[in-house]
Design a protein around this motif. Structure first.
Motif, PDB file in Angstrom:
ATOM      1  N   ALA A 113       3.566  37.074 -23.667  1.00  0.00           N
ATOM      2  CA  ALA A 113       5.009  37.030 -23.922  1.00  0.00           C
ATOM      3  C   ALA A 113       5.728  38.010 -23.004  1.00  0.00           C
ATOM      4  O   ALA A 113       5.216  39.081 -22.697  1.00  0.00           O
ATOM      5  N   VAL A 114       6.916  37.631 -22.585  1.00  0.00           N
ATOM      6  CA  VAL A 114       7.717  38.507 -21.725  1.00  0.00           C
ATOM      7  C   VAL A 114       8.189  39.689 -22.549  1.00  0.00           C
ATOM      8  O   VAL A 114       8.801  39.533 -23.598  1.00  0.00           O
ATOM      9  N   ARG A 115       7.889  40.864 -22.072  1.00  0.00           N
ATOM     10  CA  ARG A 115       8.260  42.082 -22.779  1.00  0.00           C
ATOM     11  C   ARG A 115       9.605  42.584 -22.278  1.00  0.00           C
ATOM     12  O   ARG A 115       9.953  42.365 -21.119  1.00  0.00           O
ATOM     13  N   PRO A 116      10.373  43.258 -23.106  1.00  0.00           N
ATOM     14  CA  PRO A 116      11.652  43.806 -22.654  1.00  0.00           C
ATOM     15  C   PRO A 116      11.456  44.713 -21.445  1.00  0.00           C
ATOM     16  O   PRO A 116      10.520  45.509 -21.403  1.00  0.00           O
ATOM     17  N   GLY A 117      12.309  44.564 -20.462  1.00  0.00           N
ATOM     18  CA  GLY A 117      12.240  45.403 -19.272  1.00  0.00           C
ATOM     19  C   GLY A 117      11.569  44.728 -18.101  1.00  0.00           C
ATOM     20  O   GLY A 117      11.829  45.081 -16.961  1.00  0.00           O
ATOM     21  N   ILE A 118      10.726  43.752 -18.336  1.00  0.00           N
ATOM     22  CA  ILE A 118      10.027  43.101 -17.230  1.00  0.00           C
ATOM     23  C   ILE A 118      10.972  42.200 -16.457  1.00  0.00           C
ATOM     24  O   ILE A 118      10.864  42.061 -15.257  1.00  0.00           O
ATOM     25  N   SER A 155      -7.731  25.670 -37.244  1.00  0.00           N
ATOM     26  CA  SER A 155      -7.359  27.023 -37.640  1.00  0.00           C
ATOM     27  C   SER A 155      -7.652  28.021 -36.521  1.00  0.00           C
ATOM     28  O   SER A 155      -6.817  28.872 -36.196  1.00  0.00           O
ATOM     29  N   LEU A 156      -8.821  27.916 -35.937  1.00  0.00           N
ATOM     30  CA  LEU A 156      -9.188  28.812 -34.836  1.00  0.00           C
ATOM     31  C   LEU A 156      -8.280  28.599 -33.631  1.00  0.00           C
ATOM     32  O   LEU A 156      -7.840  29.560 -32.989  1.00  0.00           O
ATOM     33  N   THR A 157      -7.959  27.347 -33.327  1.00  0.00           N
ATOM     34  CA  THR A 157      -7.070  27.042 -32.203  1.00  0.00           C
ATOM     35  C   THR A 157      -5.702  27.679 -32.403  1.00  0.00           C
ATOM     36  O   THR A 157      -5.156  28.308 -31.494  1.00  0.00           O
ATOM     37  N   LEU A 158      -5.160  27.539 -33.592  1.00  0.00           N
ATOM     38  CA  LEU A 158      -3.851  28.126 -33.870  1.00  0.00           C
ATOM     39  C   LEU A 158      -3.879  29.649 -33.754  1.00  0.00           C
ATOM     40  O   LEU A 158      -2.974  30.257 -33.176  1.00  0.00           O
ATOM     41  N   ARG A 159      -4.939  30.280 -34.247  1.00  0.00           N
ATOM     42  CA  ARG A 159      -5.046  31.741 -34.150  1.00  0.00           C
ATOM     43  C   ARG A 159      -5.148  32.181 -32.697  1.00  0.00           C
ATOM     44  O   ARG A 159      -4.498  33.143 -32.271  1.00  0.00           O
ATOM     45  N   LEU A 160      -5.952  31.469 -31.894  1.00  0.00           N
ATOM     46  CA  LEU A 160      -6.114  31.844 -30.491  1.00  0.00           C
ATOM     47  C   LEU A 160      -4.837  31.598 -29.690  1.00  0.00           C
ATOM     48  O   LEU A 160      -4.499  32.369 -28.786  1.00  0.00           O
ATOM     49  N   ILE A 161      -4.089  30.535 -30.020  1.00  0.00           N
ATOM     50  CA  ILE A 161      -2.812  30.295 -29.344  1.00  0.00           C
ATOM     51  C   ILE A 161      -1.821  31.399 -29.695  1.00  0.00           C
ATOM     52  O   ILE A 161      -1.078  31.877 -28.830  1.00  0.00           O
ATOM     53  N   ARG A 162      -1.813  31.837 -30.944  1.00  0.00           N
ATOM     54  CA  ARG A 162      -0.939  32.944 -31.334  1.00  0.00           C
ATOM     55  C   ARG A 162      -1.309  34.210 -30.557  1.00  0.00           C
ATOM     56  O   ARG A 162      -0.442  34.923 -30.061  1.00  0.00           O
ATOM     57  N   ASP A 163      -2.614  34.480 -30.411  1.00  0.00           N
ATOM     58  CA  ASP A 163      -3.060  35.641 -29.626  1.00  0.00           C
ATOM     59  C   ASP A 163      -2.650  35.502 -28.165  1.00  0.00           C
ATOM     60  O   ASP A 163      -2.248  36.481 -27.531  1.00  0.00           O
TER      61      ASP A 163
END
Length: 118
Positions: free
Chosen positions: A92-97, A78-86
């Motif tokens: 994540a590539v943001r629009p404009g970059i 559970s902790l691994t999944l939460r940290l991977i989501r974070d």
């Protein structure tokens, strides 16, 4: 008269990049860099830069030893999944970059995007 019973597929190979390993890791239309490994206490992680077609991405693999008791292992998962989501949210590539020809600004930190001229 000869009859072909199998269809033959043809794919145009993509040229190697400056960073790809140029060995068995590269396929016909996928190029992969050598793995970068991180060894920490009790676990390991690998990250690989990959290009498939005209899209580049990072492939991350991790190996985490799980607790021998079920509740401990479930907590770790559970902790691994939460940290991977974070992690995905943070990198994540943001629009404009990724716009070419423009010096895009990462508005979350007020800095210029990596590799862009001022």
């Amino acid at each position: 008269m000869s009859v072909r019973t199998m269809t033959r597929f043809h794919r145009d190979p993509t040229p190697h990049t400056d960073w790809c390993s140029r060995d068995h890791r590269c396929g016909i239309n996928e190029h992969r860099a050598a793995d970068v490994e991180a060894r920490e206490v009790g676990g390991r992680a690998w990250i690989t830069r990959t290009r498939a077609g005209d899209v580049e991405y990072a492939e991350v693999r991790i190996r985490i030893p799980l607790h021998r008791i079920e509740t401990g292992a479930r907590w770790q998962l559970s902790l691994t999944l939460r940290l991977i989501r974070d992690l995905l949210t943070a990198v994540a590539v943001r629009p404009g970059i990724t716009r070419t020809g423009q010096a895009a600004v990462d508005t979350t930190r007020g800095r210029r995007a990596v590799g862009r001229a001022a």
